[in-house]
Enzyme design. Sequence first.
Site, mmCIF file in Angstrom:
data_model
loop_
_atom_site.group_PDB
_atom_site.id
_atom_site.type_symbol
_atom_site.label_atom_id
_atom_site.label_comp_id
_atom_site.label_asym_id
_atom_site.label_seq_id
_atom_site.Cartn_x
_atom_site.Cartn_y
_atom_site.Cartn_z
ATOM 1 N N HIS A 144 -5.907 -1.689 0.574
ATOM 2 C CA HIS A 144 -6.414 -0.310 0.641
ATOM 3 C C HIS A 144 -7.649 -0.075 -0.234
ATOM 4 C CE1 HIS A 144 -3.156 0.652 3.174
ATOM 5 N NE2 HIS A 144 -2.268 1.066 2.298
ATOM 6 N N HIS A 218 -3.579 8.198 4.851
ATOM 7 C CA HIS A 218 -2.284 7.676 4.411
ATOM 8 C C HIS A 218 -1.280 8.794 4.099
ATOM 9 C CE1 HIS A 218 0.519 4.780 2.773
ATOM 10 N NE2 HIS A 218 -0.347 3.792 2.911
ATOM 11 N N GLU A 358 -0.501 4.798 10.023
ATOM 12 C CA GLU A 358 -1.900 4.647 9.635
ATOM 13 C C GLU A 358 -2.675 4.019 10.790
ATOM 14 O OE1 GLU A 358 -1.467 2.278 5.885
ATOM 15 O OE2 GLU A 358 0.566 2.992 6.152
HETATM 16 C C1 GLA Z 1 0.726 0.566 3.152
HETATM 17 C C2 GLA Z 1 1.230 -0.818 2.920
HETATM 18 C C3 GLA Z 1 2.537 -0.772 2.232
HETATM 19 C C4 GLA Z 1 2.441 0.004 0.940
HETATM 20 C C5 GLA Z 1 1.869 1.365 1.231
HETATM 21 C C6 GLA Z 1 1.616 2.114 -0.041
HETATM 22 O O1 GLA Z 1 1.438 1.209 4.108
HETATM 23 O O2 GLA Z 1 1.311 -1.549 4.126
HETATM 24 O O3 GLA Z 1 2.972 -2.076 1.974
HETATM 25 O O4 GLA Z 1 1.594 -0.671 0.053
HETATM 26 O O5 GLA Z 1 0.677 1.271 1.937
HETATM 27 O O6 GLA Z 1 2.669 2.063 -0.934
#
Ligand code: GLA
Length: 399
Positions: A144, A218, A358
């Site tokens: 991210h 997110h 997402e």
């Molecule tokens: C995304 C990732 C997860 C986790 C979340 C945040 O969805 O795929 O593994 O890291 O973000 O906690």
Amino acid sequence: MIRFQTIPRLALGMGMTCLALNAAQAGEMTTQTPSVEKQRFGQLPDGRKVEAYHLRNGHGIDMTVITYGGIITSLRTPDAQGNVDDIVLGFDSLEGYRSDAYRQSNPYFGALIGRYGNRIAEGRFMLDGTTYELATNDGPHHLHGGDKGFDKRLWQAHSFENDTGVGVELRYTSEDGEEGYPGRLDTRVTYTLTADDEVIIDYHATTDKATPVNLTQHSYFNLAGEGSGSIVDHRLMLNADAFTPVDDTLIPTGELRDVAGTPFDFRDATPIGARIGEENTQLVYGQGYDHNFVLVRDDASAGELVTAARVVAPQSGRVLEIATTEPGIQFYSGNFLDGTLIGKGGDAYEKRSGFALETQHFPDSPNQAGFPSTILAPGETYESRTVWRFSTQRDDNAS
Ligand code: GLA
């Protein structure tokens, strides 16, 4: 394939049709007009001010966006009885998003994610003969956008009202070399809350050097209301006949695996919890669902909106439909929430008290020749759109 725009009620700025309203909603409608209001939300340690934009659609839905991380801190919608609840996880103060506990668990509540949503293996990729080393913030991997991704940046903002709805436009320039990425990336994201009960998220970016870009949002939803417990009873439909299986560190193997006969088959609406505890290596690796699904689209629909997901909460009757121009969607069932974070309503956010969907290109694409490219070159424009549409239904068993 489900082309979202064939559903007549999709507005996207064109001919809107009114939803059927219950009495409570109709009552609110008479007292509300679409509006956008700016307020102070907090201050960063260096003195910069963080603003909140409160958007109301005049139709019973309101949402708050802050300039820190482009975070949606609240999103309130009516349930089937007309009761309005906040349906996204988050906090009502800046401190909530900047506390040590928050930084340690790093759930990215409600935030804009960039420069690259999801993981890049070992924080490394090669582009035009050069190897780039990115920040590693998820074990050995980049997640991210790195240590200080777009979710932790202050965005420039201004509000707008137009024929489609009310909104806020956010801009952020990511400098050449930030978190290890090449090129200066000018990013613009708009949130539009429509009178047709949609949130439209438009992403736009340009660069001066070739760079990977994969922007997403997110938000964690709980359609029964944030802080109300587990989301495993929510019924989920995903318009995907394949997903990208991962290794035990959640990096895709490169395979596109058929969902048929697996707990990853959500082509027919199924409660999130129905198969989440099954003995399945992929579910073990993710500690539940934490996987990218490959959306069904034909060549002609590349870059067009298609329906990606539909979620129904049985008790509240709230329905969320998601459409996107992206090829994939990460379904994350909130597996890493562990009750240490206390949300805006005073409730602990326990495991699976929210889910994220997402919209995105596939994880680790810069290292996966078989995945659609995420490289943006100078002179090109990155354009992506995702639409969340909110409605209600009364029949608990209907999908
Ligand atoms: C995304 C990732 C997860 C986790 C979340 C945040 O969805 O795929 O593994 O890291 O973000 O906690």
